[in-house]
Enzyme design. Sequence first.
Site, PDB file in Angstrom:
ATOM      1  N   SER B  21       0.854  -0.959   0.058  1.00  0.00           N
ATOM      2  CA  SER B  21      -0.023  -0.055  -0.062  1.00  0.00           C
ATOM      3  C   SER B  21       0.852   1.363  -0.062  1.00  0.00           C
ATOM      4  CB  SER B  21      -0.919   0.025   1.134  1.00  0.00           C
ATOM      5  OG  SER B  21      -1.853  -1.130   1.198  1.00  0.00           O
ATOM      6  N   CYS B  22       0.213   2.450  -0.411  1.00  0.00           N
ATOM      7  CA  CYS B  22       1.149   3.588  -0.450  1.00  0.00           C
ATOM      8  C   CYS B  22       1.536   3.822   0.906  1.00  0.00           C
ATOM      9  CB  CYS B  22      -0.005   4.617  -1.073  1.00  0.00           C
ATOM     10  SG  CYS B  22      -0.888   5.618   0.187  1.00  0.00           S
ATOM     11  N   PRO B  23       2.711   4.513   0.984  1.00  0.00           N
ATOM     12  CA  PRO B  23       3.597   5.104  -0.047  1.00  0.00           C
ATOM     13  C   PRO B  23       4.487   4.188  -0.786  1.00  0.00           C
ATOM     14  CG  PRO B  23       4.628   5.596   1.896  1.00  0.00           C
ATOM     15  CD  PRO B  23       3.539   4.755   2.403  1.00  0.00           C
TER      16      PRO B  23
END
Lengths: 411, 83
Positions: B21-23
Amino acid sequence: MGSFLENIQERFFRGFWNPFMVLIFAGIFAAFYFGLTGTLWAVTGEFTRWGGNLLQLFGVDPSHWAYYKAIKLQGEPIDRTDGWLVIGMLFGGLLSALMSQNFKLKMPRQKRRWAWGFVGGLLAGFGTRLAMGCNLAAFFTGLPQFSLHSWLFIAGTALGTYLGVKLAVLPIFKGQPKVEFGLRPAKATSPNPNGHRKQLYIGAIVFVIIVLIAIYYFAIGKAMLGFAVLFGGAFGMLIQRGQLCFTSGLRDLWLTGRGTLAKAIIIGMAIQTVGTAIFIFKGAQPVIHWASLGSLIGGVMFGVGIVIAGGCETGWMYRLMEGQVQFISVGLGNVVGATILAYSWDHWGVFDALVKGSPEINLVSSLGWGGAIVCTGAFLFLLYLLVVWREKVYSKKMNQAHIPTSKKTTA
Amino acid sequence: MSIKKQDQVLVSGSLDVRGESCPYPELYTLDAIKQLESGQILEVIADCPQSFINVPESAEKHGHKVLNTVKNGSTSYFYIQVK
């Protein structure tokens, strides 16, 4: 039916929505939600009550703790507007993820994400309740109430996300990417709509469920609960469609110099300020909290926590609904962190040390309407300038860094 | 993928960030780009919706060229040419 749904998908769910449009709508809806119900678009107060309800399930009754007295622990989530707002947001996020085919169950590749998600969520949960609100009630919907505590929280969050970014790039948080080298053909286009319609049908069912719940509550005379689930659904859709992640909006300023989302958030707050001002002027009671050292410290904890966790209190909700299972640990961390704060409030003297004696400053009553609006506007403008400055600094730094790389040989 | 097409693009490296998942998809992409030579093409496979925005935006901001994006259900393939 199937082609009707496909039409809808094609028109509205093909790409993400423009963040500016999403934040403008979120601002307008938030103002109306306040005007209609007198409460804010907020989630962490409810998370704290979930923690209380969970304790009750295990036979511990925390309703006499000072914090639960302050935020009123009564009934269960489905008896409260805040409860339905949160459930509505989860449904709305799910609906939106399904309609746009963004739903996919996935586990993080790196096991550490589970642990850091929980730790970050816990920090953020504790911090937000110390500050009396998260990125919503002490930020996005807090500032437009003219409550000074949100100014402190915003400043704290900016500092906290900066510190968080310094941590997040350390190997212990980041882990190592694995690049596979070796020539291979790229994928061409792939029209492969497997399970395509199934997601649309489930999305339609979720939509019907939201509407039925709302109709039910309107019919039995609990209109507020009906409004809560409808607005929750709308907020949930907006945050998923706009990928409205406050974490990313703030973190990416420091990390990758991207300020689009931050700017959109500021504009959404400006518009909402106008809306809430009208409702307050017409007699709605603004929601004001203590402008205390706790708001500032809470903001810093929140900022660090959300960057480590990879999602704030709204971010994890729509991410989980996209099927990113690791965000369960962030949500759980939030609830646990908020509950620990509720316990520490009177039991460990947190209230006495950080909050007691701090005034609840309402800018409208301290400065008058003109002063309050000018100050809030100036504050937002200042934030906007800060974002623009960060973008400039980053691109300058990047240009300098790229000069030596031009010596690279061409493959 | 198995059938050879005309003017097929060849990638030099592939970064699979599915599940991340981000970042991190974005950070990993920028890291991976550094491991390639100028002009080479990096394939990034991602399934976090946020990264559908972040990865190409960030790559372009750093001066690289996003040649193509292929969406396969809820997974996206990005082809980034290193500047």
